[in-house]
Design an enzyme around this catalytic site. Structure first.
Site, PDB file in Angstrom:
ATOM      1  N   CYS A  56      51.008  58.890  35.737  1.00 36.14           N
ATOM      2  CA  CYS A  56      52.453  59.108  35.773  1.00 36.14           C
ATOM      3  C   CYS A  56      52.771  60.530  36.229  1.00 36.14           C
ATOM      4  O   CYS A  56      51.955  61.445  36.086  1.00 36.14           O
ATOM      5  CB  CYS A  56      53.056  58.913  34.385  1.00 36.14           C
ATOM      6  SG  CYS A  56      53.052  57.207  33.818  1.00 36.14           S
ATOM      7  N   GLU A  58      54.762  62.690  34.852  1.00 38.83           N
ATOM      8  CA  GLU A  58      54.784  63.639  33.732  1.00 38.83           C
ATOM      9  C   GLU A  58      53.381  64.144  33.425  1.00 38.83           C
ATOM     10  O   GLU A  58      53.157  65.339  33.197  1.00 38.83           O
ATOM     11  CB  GLU A  58      55.343  62.971  32.471  1.00 38.83           C
ATOM     12  CG  GLU A  58      56.744  62.446  32.621  1.00 38.83           C
ATOM     13  CD  GLU A  58      56.787  61.002  33.077  1.00 38.83           C
ATOM     14  OE1 GLU A  58      56.082  60.645  34.045  1.00 38.83           O
ATOM     15  OE2 GLU A  58      57.539  60.220  32.475  1.00 38.83           O
TER      16      GLU A  58
HETATM   17  N1  THU Z   1      55.882  56.041  35.954  1.00 32.84           N
HETATM   18  C1  THU Z   1      55.914  57.407  35.857  1.00 32.84           C
HETATM   19  O1  THU Z   1      55.315  58.120  36.680  1.00 32.84           O
HETATM   20  N2  THU Z   1      56.608  57.962  34.839  1.00 32.84           N
HETATM   21  C2  THU Z   1      57.396  57.252  33.968  1.00 32.84           C
HETATM   22  O2  THU Z   1      58.050  57.849  33.134  1.00 32.84           O
HETATM   23  C3  THU Z   1      57.436  55.790  34.047  1.00 32.84           C
HETATM   24  C4  THU Z   1      56.499  55.166  34.996  1.00 32.84           C
HETATM   25  C5  THU Z   1      55.190  55.449  37.090  1.00 32.84           C
HETATM   26  C6  THU Z   1      53.910  54.752  36.791  1.00 32.84           C
HETATM   27  C7  THU Z   1      53.808  53.805  37.963  1.00 32.84           C
HETATM   28  O3  THU Z   1      53.241  54.487  39.076  1.00 32.84           O
HETATM   29  C8  THU Z   1      55.244  53.472  38.298  1.00 32.84           C
HETATM   30  O4  THU Z   1      56.026  54.492  37.695  1.00 32.84           O
HETATM   31  C9  THU Z   1      55.708  52.109  37.821  1.00 32.84           C
HETATM   32  O5  THU Z   1      55.420  51.959  36.476  1.00 32.84           O
END
Ligand code: THU
Length: 148
Positions: A56, A58
Site C-alpha cells: 500500500c 502508506e
Molecule cells: N491501497 C492502498 O495503497 N492504500 C489504502 O489505503 C487502501 C488500498 C491499495 C492496495 C491495492 O494496490 C489497491 O489499493 C486496491 O486495494
C-alpha cells in the site's frame, strides 16, 4: 495543525498518483507522511502479479522513512481512487493501521483523508484503530499479558 501543512501534504500525496503501480486493481493511491522534524516522505501503492507482495501507499511511505532513520511521525495524508480519480476518501487498510501503531502515538498521530485541496477529514489513529496492539503491550508489567 496549520492549513498550509495540510495543503502541502495533500499536494504531495496527489502527486504520487502518477507513480502508483496498480495494473491489477487500477486503484491508485498516494500518501505523504510528515515526520516530526518537518520532512515529508511520499509513497504510492505497488502491486504485484502474485497479488500478495503488493504494498500500500502508506506502507511505502513509512518504510521509506524508517529505512532512512526516521521514527517520529506527526501525520499522514492519503488520497486514492479508481483510475486515480479522487471521488471519495481512501481510508488505510488494517495492515497499514497496524504499521502506524508501531511507530506512532495513537492519540497524537493524525490521518488526513482527502479528495482535493478543499475537501478533507482528519482522524486520530486511535479513532481508526481502537484499542490497538502496539510496542507497549509487549513490555509487560501490568494489565493482562495473556500468559497462562
Ligand atoms: N491501497 C492502498 O495503497 N492504500 C489504502 O489505503 C487502501 C488500498 C491499495 C492496495 C491495492 O494496490 C489497491 O489499493 C486496491 O486495494
Amino acid at each position: 495543525m496549520s492549513e498550509e501543512k495540510i495543503r502541502r501534504l495533500i499536494q504531495a500525496a496527489t502527486e504520487q498518483l502518477a507513480f502508483a503501480y496498480a495494473p491489477y486493481s487500477d486503484f491508485k493511491v498516494g500518501a505523504a507522511l510528515l515526520a516530526k522534524d518537518g520532512r515529508v516522505y511520499t509513497g504510492c501503492n505497488i502491486e504485484n502479479a502474485a497479488y500478495g507482495p503488493s504494498n500500500c501507499a502508506e506502507r511505502t511511505a513509512f518504510f521509506k522513512a524508517v529505512s532512512e532513520g526516521q521514527r517520529e511521525f506527526e501525520m499522514i495524508c492519503i488520497v486514492g481512487g479508481k483510475g486515480g480519480r479522487l471521488t471519495s476518501y481512501t481510508p488505510p487498510c488494517g495492515v497499514c493501521r497496524q504499521v502506524m501503531m508501531e511507530f506512532c502515538d495513537p492519540n497524537g498521530f493524525e490521518i488526513i483523508l482527502a479528495t482535493g485541496m478543499d475537501d478533507y477529514e482528519i482522524y486520530k489513529l486511535a479513532d481508526l484503530l481502537p484499542m490497538g496492539f502496539g510496542p507497549g503491550d509487549l513490555k509487560g508489567g501490568g494489565g493482562d499479558s495473556g500468559e497462562i
